[in-house]
Design a protein around this motif. Structure first.
Motif, PDB file in Angstrom:
ATOM      1  N   ARG A  20       0.833  -1.216   0.000  1.00 35.70           N
ATOM      2  CA  ARG A  20       0.000   0.000   0.000  1.00 35.70           C
ATOM      3  C   ARG A  20       0.863   1.260   0.000  1.00 35.70           C
ATOM      4  O   ARG A  20       0.573   2.221  -0.710  1.00 35.70           O
ATOM      5  N   GLU A  24       0.865   4.159  -2.817  1.00 32.35           N
ATOM      6  CA  GLU A  24       0.626   5.553  -2.454  1.00 32.35           C
ATOM      7  C   GLU A  24       1.786   6.439  -2.903  1.00 32.35           C
ATOM      8  O   GLU A  24       1.570   7.517  -3.452  1.00 32.35           O
ATOM      9  N   HIS A  27       1.599   7.008  -6.592  1.00 33.50           N
ATOM     10  CA  HIS A  27       0.514   7.949  -6.894  1.00 33.50           C
ATOM     11  C   HIS A  27       0.964   9.385  -6.606  1.00 33.50           C
ATOM     12  O   HIS A  27       0.756  10.288  -7.414  1.00 33.50           O
ATOM     13  N   ASN A  57      -9.476  12.451  -0.039  1.00 39.24           N
ATOM     14  CA  ASN A  57     -10.000  11.288   0.692  1.00 39.24           C
ATOM     15  C   ASN A  57     -11.156  11.684   1.607  1.00 39.24           C
ATOM     16  O   ASN A  57     -12.188  11.003   1.650  1.00 39.24           O
TER      17      ASN A  57
END
Length: 87
Positions: A20, A24, A27, A57
């Motif tokens: 993860r 991230e 990104h 988010n």
């Protein structure tokens, strides 16, 4: 869903957290490269990108929970991003 159950089962594993974090970071790197041409030199783009992703988010969660419309969330994020890039 099945994917959600699998994600929940693996969420505590070190491998999943590493994966993860890698996604991230990739990104964030893509966003940084895309917006660098538009950021004035005085703007700390790394900080702006992290802040905008956090805002995105939060806004998407609020829209998904019915606390605001999708259009309101998109408009708010647009204003946040433009304001942050303007320094």
């Amino acid at each position: 869903t099945e994917v959600g159950a699998i994600d929940a089962a693996l969420s505590g594993s070190e491998e999943m957290e590493t994966y993860r974090a890698s996604l991230e970071q990739g990104h964030l790197d893509e966003l940084r490269a895309a917006f660098r041409p538009f950021a004035p030199p005085a703007v700390d783009l790394d900080t702006v990108i992290v802040g905008v992703v956090g805002a995105a988010n939060a806004l998407s969660n609020a829209a998904a929970a019915g606390q605001m419309s999708r259009d309101d969330a998109v408009g708010a994020l647009t204003r946040i991003f433009i304001g942050a890039l303007s320094g």
